[in-house]
Design an enzyme around this catalytic site. Sequence first.
Site, mmCIF file in Angstrom:
data_model
loop_
_atom_site.group_PDB
_atom_site.id
_atom_site.type_symbol
_atom_site.label_atom_id
_atom_site.label_comp_id
_atom_site.label_asym_id
_atom_site.label_seq_id
_atom_site.Cartn_x
_atom_site.Cartn_y
_atom_site.Cartn_z
ATOM 1 N N GLU A 151 7.220 -21.692 7.982
ATOM 2 C CA GLU A 151 7.733 -20.791 9.013
ATOM 3 C C GLU A 151 8.801 -21.442 9.889
ATOM 4 O OE1 GLU A 151 5.115 -20.874 12.951
ATOM 5 O OE2 GLU A 151 3.953 -20.164 11.225
ATOM 6 N N GLU A 155 0.805 -1.223 0.000
ATOM 7 C CA GLU A 155 0.000 0.000 0.000
ATOM 8 C C GLU A 155 0.837 1.271 0.000
ATOM 9 O OE1 GLU A 155 -2.574 -0.624 3.338
ATOM 10 O OE2 GLU A 155 -4.017 -1.779 2.171
#
Length: 273
Positions: free
Chosen positions: A110, A79
Site C-alpha cells: 500500500e 458481486e
Amino acid sequence: MRLVTEKESKYHNLEQMPVSELLQHINDEDKTVAYAVEKAMPKIEELVNVVADRMKNGGRLFYIGAGTSGRLGVVDASECPPTYGVPFDWVIGIIAGGDGAIRRAVEFAEDDPEQAWIDMQEYDINSKDVVVGIAASGTTPYVIGGLRKANEMGLATGCIVCNSGGPVAAEAQYPVEVVTGPEFVTGSTRMKAGTAQKLVLNMLSTAVMIKLGRVKGNKMVDMQLTNHKLVDRGTRMVMDETGLDEDTAADLLKAYGSVRKAVEQHTRGKQAR
C-alpha cells in the site's frame, strides 16, 4: 495528522472481559456506524449520480484500495455480475499487492503511490471511467497516487474514507467521509470502519445498478442463474410477473436464461395472440 480511527479505544482490559460483555460492547459500537453513514448521504448521492452518468455513457467503475478496504472493493465488484447480470468488466476491484493480497497481506504494497495507476492500465482505463479510492485511514499512498493520476488523466474520482480532512479525500472530486471514531480494538479498522465502507459500497453499487435499469420493481431481473436457489428464486419472480404455474414458469426461465427475458417473451406472446 491525528487519525480518529487510530485513537485509543474507550474500552480497556479487553482480555479480562467475559464474552457476553465483549459482544455487547462490540454491538454497541456497531450501532453507531449507520448513523455515521447517514451523515454522509448527500455526498454518497453525488457519487452515485456521477458514476451512473459515466456508466450510461460507456464508462466503468474502478475501486482501488489496500488491505480490508481493498478486499471490500473486490467483493462489491465481484458481486455485481451475478446480482445484476452486468459484464465482469463494468465494475472492477483492484487491491494493492494483486489478487493474492485478497487472502494474504502483501507487505508494504500500500506504500507505493505509483502502483495503482500501473495496475489500472491492465484494463485500458480511460477518461470515461470513474475511480473510487477506499481507505479507512484516508492516507494510503497507493490510493492517493491512483486518484491523483486519474485526475490528471481526466477521470472522475471519488473516495470512501473514515477520517475527515485527509489526503485521499483531498484528491477525490467526490469524497465520502464517514467518521466512525475509535475502534473497539484500537486501530482495528476492519471493524467499524470496514462496516461503514461496506454499507456505503452497498448503497453505491445498488443505487447505480437501479439507475442503469438493472432492477425492475424491486427484483433482480437480470441475475445470473448460477445455482438451484437462484433458479428457484427466478422461477418465483416469473410466476409473480406472469401468473404462470411453477412448471411453465421454470420452463420459460430455462429457455430464455433470465427473468427479464422470460417475462418479456411471455408478454410478447400474449400480445401476439
